[in-house]
Motif scaffolding. Structure first.
Motif, PDB file in Angstrom:
ATOM      1  N   LEU A  20      38.646 -34.661  61.858  1.00  0.00           N
ATOM      2  CA  LEU A  20      38.693 -33.361  61.211  1.00  0.00           C
ATOM      3  C   LEU A  20      40.081 -32.762  61.367  1.00  0.00           C
ATOM      4  O   LEU A  20      40.637 -32.738  62.435  1.00  0.00           O
ATOM      5  CB  LEU A  20      37.659 -32.441  61.854  1.00  0.00           C
ATOM      6  N   ARG A  21      40.647 -32.258  60.266  1.00  0.00           N
ATOM      7  CA  ARG A  21      41.985 -31.692  60.332  1.00  0.00           C
ATOM      8  C   ARG A  21      42.108 -30.586  59.308  1.00  0.00           C
ATOM      9  O   ARG A  21      41.332 -30.507  58.367  1.00  0.00           O
ATOM     10  CB  ARG A  21      43.045 -32.771  60.073  1.00  0.00           C
ATOM     11  N   THR A  22      43.066 -29.714  59.511  1.00  0.00           N
ATOM     12  CA  THR A  22      43.322 -28.660  58.558  1.00  0.00           C
ATOM     13  C   THR A  22      44.079 -29.256  57.385  1.00  0.00           C
ATOM     14  O   THR A  22      45.135 -29.853  57.565  1.00  0.00           O
ATOM     15  CB  THR A  22      44.148 -27.521  59.192  1.00  0.00           C
ATOM     16  N   LEU A  23      43.530 -29.099  56.187  1.00  0.00           N
ATOM     17  CA  LEU A  23      44.091 -29.730  55.009  1.00  0.00           C
ATOM     18  C   LEU A  23      44.618 -28.676  54.046  1.00  0.00           C
ATOM     19  O   LEU A  23      44.225 -27.516  54.092  1.00  0.00           O
ATOM     20  CB  LEU A  23      43.008 -30.570  54.311  1.00  0.00           C
ATOM     21  N   PRO A  24      45.525 -29.061  53.129  1.00  0.00           N
ATOM     22  CA  PRO A  24      45.975 -28.111  52.130  1.00  0.00           C
ATOM     23  C   PRO A  24      44.798 -27.618  51.298  1.00  0.00           C
ATOM     24  O   PRO A  24      43.789 -28.297  51.165  1.00  0.00           O
ATOM     25  CB  PRO A  24      46.945 -28.952  51.272  1.00  0.00           C
ATOM     26  N   VAL A  25      44.931 -26.424  50.713  1.00  0.00           N
ATOM     27  CA  VAL A  25      43.880 -25.875  49.854  1.00  0.00           C
ATOM     28  C   VAL A  25      43.561 -26.889  48.758  1.00  0.00           C
ATOM     29  O   VAL A  25      44.469 -27.463  48.179  1.00  0.00           O
ATOM     30  CB  VAL A  25      44.370 -24.528  49.252  1.00  0.00           C
ATOM     31  N   VAL A  58      37.902 -27.899  55.728  1.00  0.00           N
ATOM     32  CA  VAL A  58      37.538 -27.219  56.967  1.00  0.00           C
ATOM     33  C   VAL A  58      38.308 -25.912  57.094  1.00  0.00           C
ATOM     34  O   VAL A  58      39.479 -25.821  56.730  1.00  0.00           O
ATOM     35  CB  VAL A  58      37.812 -28.117  58.194  1.00  0.00           C
ATOM     36  N   ARG A  59      37.626 -24.898  57.594  1.00  0.00           N
ATOM     37  CA  ARG A  59      38.273 -23.647  57.947  1.00  0.00           C
ATOM     38  C   ARG A  59      37.551 -23.110  59.171  1.00  0.00           C
ATOM     39  O   ARG A  59      36.348 -23.308  59.334  1.00  0.00           O
ATOM     40  CB  ARG A  59      38.263 -22.638  56.793  1.00  0.00           C
ATOM     41  N   GLY A  60      38.291 -22.438  60.048  1.00  0.00           N
ATOM     42  CA  GLY A  60      37.691 -21.963  61.282  1.00  0.00           C
ATOM     43  C   GLY A  60      38.129 -20.570  61.638  1.00  0.00           C
ATOM     44  O   GLY A  60      39.040 -19.995  61.031  1.00  0.00           O
ATOM     45  N   SER A  61      37.475 -20.020  62.658  1.00  0.00           N
ATOM     46  CA  SER A  61      37.781 -18.660  63.103  1.00  0.00           C
ATOM     47  C   SER A  61      39.157 -18.572  63.729  1.00  0.00           C
ATOM     48  O   SER A  61      39.744 -17.489  63.793  1.00  0.00           O
ATOM     49  CB  SER A  61      36.718 -18.188  64.099  1.00  0.00           C
ATOM     50  N   SER A  62      39.694 -19.702  64.213  1.00  0.00           N
ATOM     51  CA  SER A  62      41.025 -19.713  64.802  1.00  0.00           C
ATOM     52  C   SER A  62      41.534 -21.146  64.856  1.00  0.00           C
ATOM     53  O   SER A  62      40.733 -22.098  64.841  1.00  0.00           O
ATOM     54  CB  SER A  62      40.993 -19.134  66.225  1.00  0.00           C
ATOM     55  N   PRO A  63      42.846 -21.325  64.946  1.00  0.00           N
ATOM     56  CA  PRO A  63      43.368 -22.689  65.131  1.00  0.00           C
ATOM     57  C   PRO A  63      42.821 -23.356  66.383  1.00  0.00           C
ATOM     58  O   PRO A  63      42.646 -24.576  66.410  1.00  0.00           O
ATOM     59  CB  PRO A  63      44.884 -22.462  65.232  1.00  0.00           C
ATOM     60  N   ALA A  64      42.531 -22.567  67.422  1.00  0.00           N
ATOM     61  CA  ALA A  64      42.008 -23.137  68.661  1.00  0.00           C
ATOM     62  C   ALA A  64      40.640 -23.773  68.444  1.00  0.00           C
ATOM     63  O   ALA A  64      40.339 -24.842  68.997  1.00  0.00           O
ATOM     64  CB  ALA A  64      41.927 -22.059  69.746  1.00  0.00           C
ATOM     65  N   VAL A 101      39.455 -24.930  65.527  1.00  0.00           N
ATOM     66  CA  VAL A 101      39.671 -26.125  64.708  1.00  0.00           C
ATOM     67  C   VAL A 101      40.156 -27.276  65.581  1.00  0.00           C
ATOM     68  O   VAL A 101      39.681 -28.412  65.466  1.00  0.00           O
ATOM     69  CB  VAL A 101      40.672 -25.828  63.574  1.00  0.00           C
ATOM     70  N   SER A 102      41.094 -26.985  66.487  1.00  0.00           N
ATOM     71  CA  SER A 102      41.620 -28.016  67.373  1.00  0.00           C
ATOM     72  C   SER A 102      40.553 -28.525  68.331  1.00  0.00           C
ATOM     73  O   SER A 102      40.430 -29.728  68.576  1.00  0.00           O
ATOM     74  CB  SER A 102      42.820 -27.471  68.146  1.00  0.00           C
ATOM     75  N   ARG A 103      39.771 -27.594  68.870  1.00  0.00           N
ATOM     76  CA  ARG A 103      38.719 -27.968  69.827  1.00  0.00           C
ATOM     77  C   ARG A 103      37.713 -28.936  69.209  1.00  0.00           C
ATOM     78  O   ARG A 103      37.235 -29.861  69.876  1.00  0.00           O
ATOM     79  CB  ARG A 103      38.007 -26.711  70.310  1.00  0.00           C
ATOM     80  N   LEU A 104      37.399 -28.735  67.932  1.00  0.00           N
ATOM     81  CA  LEU A 104      36.375 -29.546  67.273  1.00  0.00           C
ATOM     82  C   LEU A 104      36.959 -30.659  66.412  1.00  0.00           C
ATOM     83  O   LEU A 104      36.246 -31.272  65.618  1.00  0.00           O
ATOM     84  CB  LEU A 104      35.478 -28.651  66.420  1.00  0.00           C
TER      85      LEU A 104
END
Length: 220
Positions: free
Chosen positions: A9-14, A18-24, A26-29
């Protein structure tokens, strides 16, 4: 390419997945909540849908789940598959489950009508083990994960038709998960219209005593 290697799972361009409440969060999961868009080809999605349709068509949509976790659904447990479908499920096993994990012999199939949804829940350890992996067919949807003790921590996964999601570790045990109803189906500002959705869910064997005969599956 469908079926090739692991995709954490990674943050991808629009639009992303995936989107999360914080970068932390997203990183944790990152490795606990995994999305693989395009895991199935269009032909593979059609293979699964065509095989499941006759059995699902014999059932009525229900509106009162045994633990009130699902609304507008029909479901089945399926152990026997065609050779083509077995090959797909073997790919899921290879990608989502560790070499020491044993899968439950039956695959959980959940069919949500367009107005159907899955309420927030954490699957009981009585029914499935440390890893859950699901294929999404027919309709895009949004899965929301919310920390059970700190509801301000959340993650949303965009599950397009043909995608595979994997929940393990913290995402499996510390976060509830749900499939949003049509009127709430947004991924950020982007509207994700819901139609009929079928999910094909593989589960690791429970680590404790197994499920008794006739007991219902979890609402994964």
């Amino acid at each position: 390419m469908a079926g090739s290697g692991r995709l954490a799972l990674r943050t991808l361009p629009v639009p992303g997945w995936v989107r999360g409440s914080s970068p932390a969060v997203v990183s944790r999961l990152r490795d606990a909540a995994v999305v693989r868009p395009g895991f199935l080809s269009a032909a593979e999605e059609e293979t699964l849908s065509r095989e499941l349709e006759p059995e699902l068509r014999r059932r009525r949509y229900e509106y009162d789940h045994w633990d009130a976790a699902i609304h507008g659904f029909r479901e089945t447990e399926k152990a026997r598959w065609s050779e083509a479908s077995r090959a797909i499920l073997q790919r899921v096993q290879a990608v989502a489950f560790g070499p020491g994990q044993t899968l439950l012999p039956s695959v959980h199939v959940l069919d949500l009508e367009p107005r159907g949804y899955v309420k927030p829940h954490v699957d009981s350890v009585k029914f499935c083990g440390a890893t859950i992996a699901g294929l999404s067919l027919l309709s895009a949807s949004v899965m929301r994960l919310v920390h059970t003790q700190e509801p301000g921590q959340w993650l949303e996964l965009l599950l397009e038709p043909g995608s595979l999601y994997i929940l393990r570790g913290s995402a499996r045990y510390d976060f509830s998960h749900e499939i949003l109803r049509d009127e709430d189906s947004f991924f950020g500002e982007r509207r994700i219209p819901r139609s009929r959705r079928i999910s094909v869910i593989c589960r690791a064997l429970p680590e404790g005593p197994g499920t008794g005969p006739g007991e219902p599956p979890p609402a994964c």
